[in-house]
Scaffold this motif. Sequence first.
Motif, mmCIF file in Angstrom:
data_model
loop_
_atom_site.group_PDB
_atom_site.id
_atom_site.type_symbol
_atom_site.label_atom_id
_atom_site.label_comp_id
_atom_site.label_asym_id
_atom_site.label_seq_id
_atom_site.Cartn_x
_atom_site.Cartn_y
_atom_site.Cartn_z
ATOM 1 N N GLU A 145 1.022 -1.248 0.167
ATOM 2 C CA GLU A 145 0.029 -0.074 -0.238
ATOM 3 C C GLU A 145 0.858 1.477 0.059
ATOM 4 O OE1 GLU A 145 -4.026 -1.083 2.357
ATOM 5 O OE2 GLU A 145 -2.341 -0.574 3.583
ATOM 6 N N ALA A 146 1.901 1.106 0.813
ATOM 7 C CA ALA A 146 2.644 2.390 0.989
ATOM 8 C C ALA A 146 3.558 2.867 -0.452
ATOM 9 C CB ALA A 146 3.810 2.035 1.970
ATOM 10 N N TYR A 147 3.781 1.449 -1.045
ATOM 11 C CA TYR A 147 4.499 1.899 -2.790
ATOM 12 C C TYR A 147 3.551 2.308 -3.482
ATOM 13 C CZ TYR A 147 9.113 -0.515 -2.170
ATOM 14 O OH TYR A 147 10.454 -0.658 -1.918
ATOM 15 N N LYS A 148 2.408 1.792 -3.425
ATOM 16 C CA LYS A 148 1.274 2.409 -4.271
ATOM 17 C C LYS A 148 0.936 3.975 -4.009
ATOM 18 C CE LYS A 148 -1.629 -1.551 -5.615
ATOM 19 N NZ LYS A 148 -2.699 -2.314 -4.919
ATOM 20 N N ALA A 149 0.914 4.119 -2.717
ATOM 21 C CA ALA A 149 0.632 5.649 -2.491
ATOM 22 C C ALA A 149 2.009 6.637 -2.654
ATOM 23 C CB ALA A 149 0.200 5.629 -0.827
ATOM 24 N N GLY A 150 3.048 6.120 -3.040
ATOM 25 C CA GLY A 150 4.328 6.764 -3.062
ATOM 26 C C GLY A 150 4.989 6.987 -1.970
ATOM 27 N N TYR A 151 4.960 6.390 -0.901
ATOM 28 C CA TYR A 151 5.689 6.756 0.315
ATOM 29 C C TYR A 151 6.697 5.843 0.435
ATOM 30 C CZ TYR A 151 1.222 9.059 1.822
ATOM 31 O OH TYR A 151 0.068 9.636 2.109
ATOM 32 N N LEU A 152 7.054 5.004 -0.654
ATOM 33 C CA LEU A 152 8.167 3.896 -0.650
ATOM 34 C C LEU A 152 8.530 4.258 -2.180
ATOM 35 C CD1 LEU A 152 7.475 0.836 1.569
ATOM 36 C CD2 LEU A 152 9.566 2.491 1.738
ATOM 37 N N GLY A 153 9.806 3.810 -2.441
ATOM 38 C CA GLY A 153 10.219 3.581 -3.880
ATOM 39 C C GLY A 153 11.067 4.984 -4.122
ATOM 40 N N LYS A 154 10.815 5.362 -5.612
ATOM 41 C CA LYS A 154 12.062 6.565 -5.863
ATOM 42 C C LYS A 154 11.225 7.707 -5.450
ATOM 43 C CE LYS A 154 14.933 4.265 -8.616
ATOM 44 N NZ LYS A 154 15.720 3.651 -7.462
ATOM 45 N N ASN A 155 11.954 8.682 -5.470
ATOM 46 C CA ASN A 155 11.411 10.241 -5.186
ATOM 47 C C ASN A 155 10.284 10.227 -4.261
ATOM 48 O OD1 ASN A 155 11.458 13.035 -5.681
ATOM 49 N ND2 ASN A 155 10.578 12.740 -7.693
ATOM 50 N N ILE A 156 10.477 9.979 -3.258
ATOM 51 C CA ILE A 156 9.105 9.742 -2.129
ATOM 52 C C ILE A 156 8.609 11.245 -2.273
ATOM 53 C CG2 ILE A 156 8.594 9.411 0.078
ATOM 54 C CD1 ILE A 156 10.619 6.744 0.076
ATOM 55 N N LEU A 157 7.423 11.407 -2.385
ATOM 56 C CA LEU A 157 6.701 12.606 -2.479
ATOM 57 C C LEU A 157 7.408 13.819 -2.848
ATOM 58 C CD1 LEU A 157 5.147 12.382 1.423
ATOM 59 C CD2 LEU A 157 4.149 11.646 -0.706
ATOM 60 N N GLY A 158 8.083 13.487 -3.934
ATOM 61 C CA GLY A 158 8.676 14.525 -4.714
ATOM 62 C C GLY A 158 9.888 15.106 -4.005
ATOM 63 N N SER A 159 10.573 14.215 -2.968
ATOM 64 C CA SER A 159 11.708 14.830 -2.042
ATOM 65 C C SER A 159 12.957 14.774 -2.502
ATOM 66 C CB SER A 159 11.466 14.146 -0.897
ATOM 67 O OG SER A 159 11.822 12.930 -1.051
#
Length: 435
Positions: A145-159
């Motif tokens: 779920e966290a990967y899907k929501a962009g909290y894990l993986g590349k460039n987390i929340l554009g940071s």
Amino acid sequence: MQTTQQVTETKYLTEFYHLPEFQGIEGYKKHGGYKELEKALKMQPQAIIDEVKASGLRGRGGAGFSTGMKWGFLPKNDEPRYLLCNADEGEPGTFKDRMMMERAPHQLIEGMIISGFAINSKKSYIYVRGEYDKSINSLLNAIQEAYKAGYLGKNILGSGFDHDMDVYRGAGAYICGEETGMISSLEGLKGQPKLKPPFPAVQGYLKKPTIVNNVETLAVVKYVIRDGAAHYRTFGTEKSAGTKLFSLSGNVVKPGNYEVPLAYPLKDMIFGLGGGMKAGKNLKAVIPGGSSAPVLTAEEAGRATLDYECLAQMGTMLGSGAIIVIDDSNCMVQCLANLTHFYHHESCGQCTPCREGTGWLDKIVHSILAGKGRMQDIELLLKVADNMKGKTICALSDAAALPVLSFVTKFRDEFEYFVREGKSKVKGTAFKGAP
Ligand code: NAI
Ligand code: SF4
């Protein structure tokens, strides 16, 4: 024994644990989930480390080492480094991490991503005890779920910060909860501890700097970011700051996990939150911090508070926060036999004092239980245990010796009675432990 105050839990970490929706990402976000990750990603990593240091947070797995200080031991360079969550939870009597992973997997994941950002780690592992199926499934689902929501993986929340997370399933060995044993196991080697130094913060997984923190420790990081170090310090004492989850088990009416501020009176935990003893039974002894912690008598338990300093002063320890309550229907020789069997079984065998010592302790206690004990065996137990302390690669040898020393010293009359009479001093007990 009476409680001293109105007894209630302080539900700081566990505020929403009663809500099934808190397990999923939507329910978690409804109750403030991932807000602190957004906040942390806008902070300087060093500012997060400083805040954690200032909070006084100490490792919740057992050793109570300063979390901020541990993070500060990492080399100050760009070398790849790992974050390893210790979710092996093998200490007898400890079951708080299991509840956290089952009921609030995102709380841990959010704490880990923030911690990973603070220490500049792009990869983390959660090493989970093999028997914890439900925890593993809960974490795997939440990580997805966290990967899907962009909290894990590349460039987390554009940071610009990347972080990957995996779950690794242990295979049921207690010693893989020891951090260097865990690292060896994660590397695919035999799960055996290594001599420290080098500490994992300098040379750990794949010989790279690695921070190993317990589940509860990493979950707290989110709250330190949310409320600040000063607020966190409003719980507990100067040296034992914050709340802590305690696993209360044994002969109490209401066993379970309870969150209270550190320095909470042990008697309020047992007689208040735990509902006290069953009808007709009296408190006899308490193991306050997991099976490695020396036992307290009922009188000592009445004076103890649940913080690192008080329990250390009383010759025991807070450890992982596992409180095992023993009432007067139990035989202390039989209780000790369960512990000696456990440590003998779990010793990895690398160090002679531990491999041989745990075996001897187990043999001697079981020969007393079998009615074949000699008076000199009581002294022998003390001597063998004494010789096992401070001489080995990891703490298991000491952990096996300390209960023996405390049980025999504080309840010597029960050991002498067993040797003299060939049976337990406590009427109606039958040996129910391991053969
Ligand atoms: P430890 O005191 O050796 O180390 C504590 C932590 O601080 C480690 O992560 C270590 O790497 C770090 N550290 C200490 N000095 C350092 C330095 N100079 N530089 C860098 N890092 C440093 O204790 P250990 O062996 O990690 O843990 C023992 C405790 O674990 C026992 O007290 C026991 O209560 C607990 N335990 C908990 C279990 C559980 O299921 N939660 C299972 C078994 C034991
Ligand atoms: Fe293995 Fe015991 Fe030595 Fe630890 S103390 S490394 S468990 S033999």
